[in-house]
Design a protein around this motif. Structure first.
Motif, PDB file in Angstrom:
ATOM      1  N   GLU A  51       0.943  -1.419   0.119  1.00 28.54           N
ATOM      2  CA  GLU A  51       0.110  -0.001  -0.061  1.00 28.54           C
ATOM      3  C   GLU A  51       0.853   1.189  -0.125  1.00 28.54           C
ATOM      4  N   LEU A  52       1.921   1.286   0.882  1.00 27.11           N
ATOM      5  CA  LEU A  52       3.079   2.267   1.003  1.00 27.11           C
ATOM      6  C   LEU A  52       3.666   2.575  -0.455  1.00 27.11           C
ATOM      7  N   ALA A  53       3.881   1.467  -0.986  1.00 27.39           N
ATOM      8  CA  ALA A  53       4.562   1.557  -2.443  1.00 27.39           C
ATOM      9  C   ALA A  53       3.927   2.002  -3.583  1.00 27.39           C
ATOM     10  N   LYS A  54       2.442   2.018  -3.280  1.00 22.02           N
ATOM     11  CA  LYS A  54       1.579   2.703  -4.460  1.00 22.02           C
ATOM     12  C   LYS A  54       1.447   4.306  -4.119  1.00 22.02           C
ATOM     13  N   LYS A  55       1.856   4.621  -2.867  1.00 23.15           N
ATOM     14  CA  LYS A  55       1.905   6.131  -2.658  1.00 23.15           C
ATOM     15  C   LYS A  55       3.216   7.025  -2.628  1.00 23.15           C
ATOM     16  N   LEU A  56       4.203   6.184  -2.163  1.00 24.24           N
ATOM     17  CA  LEU A  56       5.466   6.886  -2.328  1.00 24.24           C
ATOM     18  C   LEU A  56       6.555   5.884  -2.890  1.00 24.24           C
ATOM     19  N   ALA A  57       7.466   6.636  -3.692  1.00 27.87           N
ATOM     20  CA  ALA A  57       8.573   5.735  -4.106  1.00 27.87           C
ATOM     21  C   ALA A  57       9.960   6.700  -3.629  1.00 27.87           C
ATOM     22  N   ILE A  58      10.783   5.793  -3.720  1.00 28.81           N
ATOM     23  CA  ILE A  58      12.120   6.468  -3.247  1.00 28.81           C
ATOM     24  C   ILE A  58      13.255   6.014  -4.128  1.00 28.81           C
ATOM     25  N   VAL A  59      14.206   7.015  -4.300  1.00 30.35           N
ATOM     26  CA  VAL A  59      15.413   6.745  -4.926  1.00 30.35           C
ATOM     27  C   VAL A  59      16.598   7.133  -3.769  1.00 30.35           C
ATOM     28  N   TYR A  60      17.442   6.150  -3.527  1.00 32.29           N
ATOM     29  CA  TYR A  60      18.378   6.481  -2.559  1.00 32.29           C
ATOM     30  C   TYR A  60      19.377   6.997  -3.239  1.00 32.29           C
ATOM     31  N   GLN A  61      20.491   7.573  -2.102  1.00 31.81           N
ATOM     32  CA  GLN A  61      21.645   8.170  -2.598  1.00 31.81           C
ATOM     33  C   GLN A  61      22.521   6.979  -3.241  1.00 31.81           C
ATOM     34  N   GLN A  62      22.556   5.829  -2.838  1.00 33.29           N
ATOM     35  CA  GLN A  62      23.162   4.833  -3.380  1.00 33.29           C
ATOM     36  C   GLN A  62      22.175   3.440  -3.460  1.00 33.29           C
ATOM     37  N   ASN A  63      22.307   3.170  -4.534  1.00 31.80           N
ATOM     38  CA  ASN A  63      21.302   1.953  -4.864  1.00 31.80           C
ATOM     39  C   ASN A  63      21.917   0.752  -5.407  1.00 31.80           C
ATOM     40  N   GLU A  64      21.614  -0.394  -5.107  1.00 30.65           N
ATOM     41  CA  GLU A  64      22.146  -1.648  -5.590  1.00 30.65           C
ATOM     42  C   GLU A  64      21.135  -2.582  -6.250  1.00 30.65           C
ATOM     43  N   ALA A  65      21.577  -3.340  -7.457  1.00 30.17           N
ATOM     44  CA  ALA A  65      20.627  -4.036  -7.973  1.00 30.17           C
ATOM     45  C   ALA A  65      21.293  -5.264  -8.522  1.00 30.17           C
ATOM     46  N   PRO A  66      20.980  -6.363  -8.890  1.00 31.07           N
ATOM     47  CA  PRO A  66      22.105  -7.440  -9.397  1.00 31.07           C
ATOM     48  C   PRO A  66      22.476  -7.086 -10.818  1.00 31.07           C
ATOM     49  N   GLU A  67      23.811  -7.186 -10.950  1.00 30.10           N
ATOM     50  CA  GLU A  67      24.463  -6.529 -12.197  1.00 30.10           C
ATOM     51  C   GLU A  67      23.846  -7.024 -13.495  1.00 30.10           C
ATOM     52  N   GLN A  68      23.239  -8.391 -13.646  1.00 32.43           N
ATOM     53  CA  GLN A  68      22.807  -9.085 -14.561  1.00 32.43           C
ATOM     54  C   GLN A  68      21.509  -8.342 -15.430  1.00 32.43           C
ATOM     55  N   TYR A  69      21.099  -7.801 -14.364  1.00 34.70           N
ATOM     56  CA  TYR A  69      19.728  -6.785 -14.723  1.00 34.70           C
ATOM     57  C   TYR A  69      19.728  -5.959 -15.787  1.00 34.70           C
ATOM     58  N   THR A  70      19.089  -5.933 -16.650  1.00 32.36           N
ATOM     59  CA  THR A  70      18.930  -4.779 -17.707  1.00 32.36           C
ATOM     60  C   THR A  70      17.978  -3.739 -16.949  1.00 32.36           C
ATOM     61  N   ILE A  71      18.102  -2.542 -17.817  1.00 33.29           N
ATOM     62  CA  ILE A  71      17.195  -1.438 -17.505  1.00 33.29           C
ATOM     63  C   ILE A  71      16.028  -1.633 -17.213  1.00 33.29           C
ATOM     64  N   ARG A  72      15.356  -2.465 -18.119  1.00 29.01           N
ATOM     65  CA  ARG A  72      14.115  -2.890 -18.139  1.00 29.01           C
ATOM     66  C   ARG A  72      13.606  -3.890 -16.976  1.00 29.01           C
ATOM     67  N   ASP A  73      14.416  -4.822 -16.819  1.00 32.03           N
ATOM     68  CA  ASP A  73      14.402  -5.602 -15.835  1.00 32.03           C
ATOM     69  C   ASP A  73      14.327  -4.973 -14.315  1.00 32.03           C
ATOM     70  N   LEU A  74      15.022  -3.856 -14.205  1.00 34.43           N
ATOM     71  CA  LEU A  74      14.960  -3.010 -13.002  1.00 34.43           C
ATOM     72  C   LEU A  74      13.823  -2.270 -12.958  1.00 34.43           C
ATOM     73  N   VAL A  75      13.111  -1.599 -13.801  1.00 30.79           N
ATOM     74  CA  VAL A  75      12.112  -0.936 -13.993  1.00 30.79           C
ATOM     75  C   VAL A  75      10.828  -1.569 -13.814  1.00 30.79           C
ATOM     76  N   LYS A  76      10.746  -2.866 -14.180  1.00 34.32           N
ATOM     77  CA  LYS A  76       9.813  -4.034 -14.091  1.00 34.32           C
ATOM     78  C   LYS A  76       9.598  -4.086 -12.445  1.00 34.32           C
ATOM     79  N   VAL A  77      10.644  -4.005 -11.609  1.00 35.77           N
ATOM     80  CA  VAL A  77      10.604  -4.350 -10.279  1.00 35.77           C
ATOM     81  C   VAL A  77       9.463  -3.164  -9.345  1.00 35.77           C
TER      82      VAL A  77
END
Ligand SMILES: Nc1ncnc2c1ncn2[C@@H]1O[C@H](COP(=O)(O)OP(=O)(O)OP(=O)(O)O)[C@@H](O)[C@H]1O
Ligand SMILES: [Mg+2]
Length: 256
Positions: free
Chosen positions: A72-98
Protein backbone atom coordinates in the motif's frame (compact mmCIF):
# COMPACT_ATOMS: atom_id res chain seq x y z
CA UNK A 1 2.18 15.31 4.21
CA UNK A 2 2.20 16.09 7.92
CA UNK A 3 5.04 15.07 10.20
CA UNK A 4 4.40 15.37 13.92
CA UNK A 5 6.71 14.95 16.91
CA UNK A 6 9.11 12.72 15.03
CA UNK A 7 12.01 11.33 17.04
CA UNK A 8 14.66 8.89 15.98
CA UNK A 9 18.16 7.91 16.97
CA UNK A 10 20.64 5.42 15.56
CA UNK A 11 22.19 4.95 18.98
CA UNK A 12 19.88 4.79 21.94
CA UNK A 13 20.92 7.89 23.91
CA UNK A 14 19.82 11.25 22.52
CA UNK A 15 17.37 11.60 19.67
CA UNK A 16 19.22 12.45 16.50
CA UNK A 17 16.19 13.46 14.46
CA UNK A 18 13.80 15.67 16.41
CA UNK A 19 11.04 17.35 14.44
CA UNK A 20 8.07 18.88 16.24
CA UNK A 21 6.03 19.72 13.19
CA UNK A 22 6.66 19.75 9.47
CA UNK A 23 4.19 20.17 6.63
CA UNK A 24 5.21 19.21 3.12
CA UNK A 25 2.88 20.71 0.53
CA UNK A 26 1.16 18.40 -1.92
CA UNK A 27 1.87 18.97 -5.58
CA UNK A 28 5.03 20.98 -4.87
CA UNK A 29 8.77 20.45 -5.12
CA UNK A 30 10.36 20.53 -1.68
CA UNK A 31 14.13 20.35 -1.32
CA UNK A 32 16.00 19.42 1.84
CA UNK A 33 19.38 21.10 2.22
CA UNK A 34 22.05 20.97 4.90
CA UNK A 35 25.62 19.87 5.57
CA UNK A 36 26.92 16.30 5.28
CA UNK A 37 25.68 14.17 8.16
CA UNK A 38 22.87 16.53 9.26
CA UNK A 39 20.21 13.85 8.72
CA UNK A 40 18.76 14.48 5.25
CA UNK A 41 18.95 10.85 4.10
CA UNK A 42 17.78 9.71 7.52
CA UNK A 43 14.69 11.92 7.24
CA UNK A 44 13.87 10.54 3.78
CA UNK A 45 14.32 6.98 5.08
CA UNK A 46 11.99 7.75 8.01
CA UNK A 47 9.34 9.13 5.66
CA UNK A 48 9.71 6.04 3.46
CA UNK A 49 9.28 3.83 6.57
CA UNK A 50 12.69 2.25 6.04
CA UNK A 51 13.69 3.11 9.60
CA UNK A 52 11.53 2.72 12.69
CA UNK A 53 11.07 5.96 14.59
CA UNK A 54 10.94 6.01 18.37
CA UNK A 55 7.98 8.40 18.43
CA UNK A 56 5.85 10.47 16.11
CA UNK A 57 3.50 10.17 13.19
CA UNK A 58 3.67 10.80 9.47
CA UNK A 59 0.39 11.36 7.66
CA UNK A 60 -0.50 11.41 3.99
CA UNK A 61 -4.05 12.67 3.53
CA UNK A 62 -4.90 12.08 7.21
CA UNK A 63 -3.65 8.51 6.97
CA UNK A 64 -0.89 7.45 9.35
CA UNK A 65 1.47 5.81 6.89
CA UNK A 66 3.17 3.58 9.46
CA UNK A 67 -0.06 1.58 9.46
CA UNK A 68 0.05 0.84 5.73
CA UNK A 69 1.30 -2.46 4.35
CA UNK A 70 4.50 -2.43 2.26
CA UNK A 71 2.51 -2.69 -0.95
CA UNK A 72 0.00 0.00 0.00
CA UNK A 73 2.82 2.35 0.90
CA UNK A 74 4.68 1.57 -2.34
CA UNK A 75 1.64 2.75 -4.29
CA UNK A 76 1.77 6.11 -2.53
CA UNK A 77 5.45 6.80 -2.21
CA UNK A 78 8.58 5.88 -4.16
CA UNK A 79 12.15 6.57 -3.12
CA UNK A 80 15.45 6.70 -4.96
CA UNK A 81 18.34 6.41 -2.52
CA UNK A 82 21.71 8.10 -2.55
CA UNK A 83 23.22 4.70 -3.29
CA UNK A 84 21.27 1.95 -4.97
CA UNK A 85 22.21 -1.64 -5.60
CA UNK A 86 20.71 -4.13 -8.00
CA UNK A 87 21.88 -7.44 -9.47
CA UNK A 88 24.41 -6.53 -12.15
CA UNK A 89 22.89 -8.92 -14.69
CA UNK A 90 19.63 -6.92 -14.65
CA UNK A 91 18.87 -4.83 -17.69
CA UNK A 92 17.30 -1.40 -17.29
CA UNK A 93 13.95 -2.89 -18.24
CA UNK A 94 14.31 -5.67 -15.64
CA UNK A 95 14.98 -3.03 -13.01
CA UNK A 96 12.04 -0.85 -14.01
CA UNK A 97 9.72 -3.89 -13.90
CA UNK A 98 10.51 -4.19 -10.18
CA UNK A 99 8.62 -0.92 -9.73
CA UNK A 100 5.39 -2.74 -10.54
CA UNK A 101 5.60 -5.16 -7.61
CA UNK A 102 2.95 -3.35 -5.49
CA UNK A 103 0.43 -3.94 -8.28
CA UNK A 104 1.27 -7.57 -9.00
CA UNK A 105 -0.41 -10.58 -7.57
CA UNK A 106 1.93 -13.51 -7.02
CA UNK A 107 3.89 -14.55 -10.07
CA UNK A 108 1.31 -13.55 -12.67
CA UNK A 109 2.73 -12.07 -15.85
CA UNK A 110 2.72 -8.31 -16.35
CA UNK A 111 -0.66 -6.73 -17.04
CA UNK A 112 -1.35 -4.19 -19.77
CA UNK A 113 -1.26 -1.47 -17.09
CA UNK A 114 2.13 -2.73 -15.90
CA UNK A 115 3.54 -2.59 -19.44
CA UNK A 116 2.18 0.91 -20.04
CA UNK A 117 3.69 2.17 -16.78
CA UNK A 118 7.06 0.54 -17.55
CA UNK A 119 7.22 1.99 -21.07
CA UNK A 120 6.20 5.43 -19.83
CA UNK A 121 8.83 5.44 -17.08
CA UNK A 122 11.55 4.40 -19.52
CA UNK A 123 10.49 7.06 -21.99
CA UNK A 124 10.28 9.86 -19.40
CA UNK A 125 13.82 9.16 -18.26
CA UNK A 126 15.16 9.03 -21.82
CA UNK A 127 16.19 5.37 -21.62
CA UNK A 128 14.29 3.85 -24.56
CA UNK A 129 17.41 3.08 -26.59
CA UNK A 130 19.25 1.66 -23.58
CA UNK A 131 16.47 -0.36 -21.99
CA UNK A 132 17.94 -3.78 -22.82
CA UNK A 133 21.44 -2.95 -21.64
CA UNK A 134 22.70 -4.50 -18.47
CA UNK A 135 23.18 -2.21 -15.47
CA UNK A 136 26.82 -3.27 -15.25
CA UNK A 137 27.39 -1.73 -18.68
CA UNK A 138 25.99 1.70 -17.85
CA UNK A 139 27.59 4.93 -16.75
CA UNK A 140 26.80 6.27 -13.28
CA UNK A 141 24.37 8.79 -14.72
CA UNK A 142 22.53 6.27 -16.87
CA UNK A 143 22.19 3.98 -13.86
CA UNK A 144 20.83 6.90 -11.81
CA UNK A 145 18.15 7.49 -14.43
CA UNK A 146 17.28 3.77 -14.42
CA UNK A 147 16.56 3.98 -10.67
CA UNK A 148 14.39 7.04 -11.19
CA UNK A 149 12.53 5.09 -13.90
CA UNK A 150 11.91 2.27 -11.40
CA UNK A 151 10.40 4.78 -8.98
CA UNK A 152 8.23 6.26 -11.74
CA UNK A 153 6.91 2.83 -12.68
CA UNK A 154 5.42 2.66 -9.18
CA UNK A 155 3.03 5.47 -10.23
CA UNK A 156 2.99 7.15 -6.84
CA UNK A 157 1.80 10.53 -5.68
CA UNK A 158 5.06 11.12 -3.77
CA UNK A 159 8.55 10.81 -5.19
CA UNK A 160 11.50 11.02 -2.80
CA UNK A 161 14.93 11.53 -4.33
CA UNK A 162 18.19 11.57 -2.41
CA UNK A 163 20.74 13.65 -4.34
CA UNK A 164 19.38 12.68 -7.77
CA UNK A 165 22.07 14.62 -9.59
CA UNK A 166 25.10 12.89 -8.06
CA UNK A 167 27.32 11.29 -10.73
CA UNK A 168 25.76 13.42 -13.45
CA UNK A 169 27.56 15.90 -15.66
CA UNK A 170 26.12 19.40 -15.81
CA UNK A 171 23.99 18.65 -18.87
CA UNK A 172 22.48 15.53 -17.34
CA UNK A 173 22.00 17.26 -13.98
CA UNK A 174 19.70 19.76 -15.61
CA UNK A 175 18.08 17.04 -17.71
CA UNK A 176 17.14 15.13 -14.53
CA UNK A 177 15.99 18.29 -12.74
CA UNK A 178 13.89 19.29 -15.76
CA UNK A 179 12.43 15.78 -15.83
CA UNK A 180 11.59 16.06 -12.11
CA UNK A 181 10.02 19.46 -12.71
CA UNK A 182 7.91 18.03 -15.53
CA UNK A 183 6.72 15.15 -13.34
CA UNK A 184 5.69 17.74 -10.81
CA UNK A 185 3.96 20.08 -13.23
CA UNK A 186 2.39 17.57 -15.64
CA UNK A 187 1.73 14.55 -13.44
CA UNK A 188 1.21 16.64 -10.28
CA UNK A 189 3.66 14.49 -8.35
CA UNK A 190 4.79 15.76 -4.97
CA UNK A 191 8.59 15.79 -4.99
CA UNK A 192 10.74 15.68 -1.87
CA UNK A 193 14.42 15.71 -2.74
CA UNK A 194 17.83 16.32 -1.27
CA UNK A 195 20.21 18.57 -3.20
CA UNK A 196 23.64 19.88 -2.35
CA UNK A 197 23.74 22.51 -5.05
CA UNK A 198 22.09 25.52 -3.43
CA UNK A 199 21.58 27.26 -6.76
CA UNK A 200 19.69 24.26 -8.09
CA UNK A 201 17.66 24.25 -4.88
CA UNK A 202 16.88 27.94 -5.51
CA UNK A 203 15.90 27.34 -9.10
CA UNK A 204 13.82 24.18 -8.86
CA UNK A 205 12.13 24.24 -5.46
CA UNK A 206 8.80 25.66 -4.40
CA UNK A 207 9.94 25.16 -0.81
CA UNK A 208 13.16 24.34 0.97
CA UNK A 209 13.77 22.67 4.31
CA UNK A 210 17.05 23.63 5.96
CA UNK A 211 18.46 20.98 8.32
CA UNK A 212 21.28 21.05 10.81
CA UNK A 213 22.19 18.34 13.32
CA UNK A 214 18.96 16.42 12.94
CA UNK A 215 16.71 19.44 13.33
CA UNK A 216 14.84 21.71 10.99
CA UNK A 217 16.26 25.19 11.23
CA UNK A 218 13.99 26.89 8.76
CA UNK A 219 11.59 26.10 5.94
CA UNK A 220 9.65 28.02 3.32
CA UNK A 221 10.06 29.63 -0.09
CA UNK A 222 13.70 29.40 -1.21
CA UNK A 223 14.27 33.10 -1.81
CA UNK A 224 12.82 34.01 1.57
CA UNK A 225 14.42 31.16 3.51
CA UNK A 226 17.95 31.01 2.11
CA UNK A 227 19.61 34.23 3.20
CA UNK A 228 23.32 35.04 3.18
CA UNK A 229 23.29 34.86 7.00
CA UNK A 230 21.58 31.47 7.06
CA UNK A 231 24.04 29.96 4.60
CA UNK A 232 26.95 31.38 6.56
CA UNK A 233 25.49 29.95 9.77
CA UNK A 234 24.81 26.48 8.37
CA UNK A 235 27.74 25.92 6.01
CA UNK A 236 30.26 28.39 7.43
CA UNK A 237 30.76 29.93 3.99
CA UNK A 238 30.40 33.57 3.05
CA UNK A 239 28.11 34.00 0.06
CA UNK A 240 26.58 36.84 -1.81
CA UNK A 241 23.09 36.46 -3.21
CA UNK A 242 22.86 38.25 -6.53
CA UNK A 243 19.97 38.92 -8.87
CA UNK A 244 20.25 38.53 -12.64
CA UNK A 245 18.45 40.67 -15.21
CA UNK A 246 15.45 38.33 -15.10
CA UNK A 247 15.32 38.82 -11.33
CA UNK A 248 16.37 35.22 -10.64
CA UNK A 249 18.54 34.91 -7.57
CA UNK A 250 21.90 33.17 -7.49
CA UNK A 251 24.22 32.24 -4.67
CA UNK A 252 27.81 33.27 -5.20
CA UNK A 253 30.32 31.73 -2.79
CA UNK A 254 33.00 34.20 -1.74
CA UNK A 255 36.54 33.13 -1.02
CA UNK A 256 37.89 34.21 2.34
N1 LIG B 1 22.98 3.12 9.61
C1 LIG B 1 23.51 4.03 10.43
N2 LIG B 1 23.92 3.70 11.67
C2 LIG B 1 24.43 4.61 12.50
N3 LIG B 1 24.59 5.91 12.22
C3 LIG B 1 24.20 6.31 10.98
C4 LIG B 1 23.64 5.39 10.02
N4 LIG B 1 23.35 6.07 8.89
C5 LIG B 1 23.70 7.35 9.14
N5 LIG B 1 24.21 7.50 10.38
C6 LIG B 1 24.67 8.74 10.99
O1 LIG B 1 23.59 9.65 11.08
C7 LIG B 1 23.99 10.96 10.70
C8 LIG B 1 23.13 11.47 9.55
O2 LIG B 1 23.35 10.71 8.41
P1 LIG B 1 22.59 11.01 7.06
O3 LIG B 1 23.02 9.95 6.09
O4 LIG B 1 21.13 11.13 7.32
O5 LIG B 1 23.17 12.44 6.67
P2 LIG B 1 22.97 13.30 5.34
O6 LIG B 1 22.47 14.63 5.77
O7 LIG B 1 22.17 12.56 4.36
O8 LIG B 1 24.48 13.47 4.84
P3 LIG B 1 25.11 13.50 3.33
O9 LIG B 1 24.96 14.90 2.86
O10 LIG B 1 26.54 13.16 3.58
O11 LIG B 1 24.41 12.49 2.50
C9 LIG B 1 25.49 10.87 10.39
O12 LIG B 1 26.19 11.31 11.52
C10 LIG B 1 25.72 9.41 10.14
O13 LIG B 1 27.02 9.02 10.54
MG1 LIG C 1 22.61 11.71 2.55
Amino acid sequence: MDIKNLFFSYHAKEPFIAIDELKISEGKITTIIGPNGCGKSTLLALIAQQLTYTAGEIYIEQQNISRLSRKELAKKLAIVYQQNEAPEQYTIRDLVKVGRYPYRKGLNSLSADDLTAIDKAIELTGLVALQDQRLAELSGGQRQRAWIALALAQETQYLLLDEPTTYLDLHHQFEILDCIEKLNKNANMTIIMVLHDLNQAFQYSDEVIVMSKGKIIKSGQPTVTMSEELIKGIFGINVQIIEDIEKNKHILPLRK
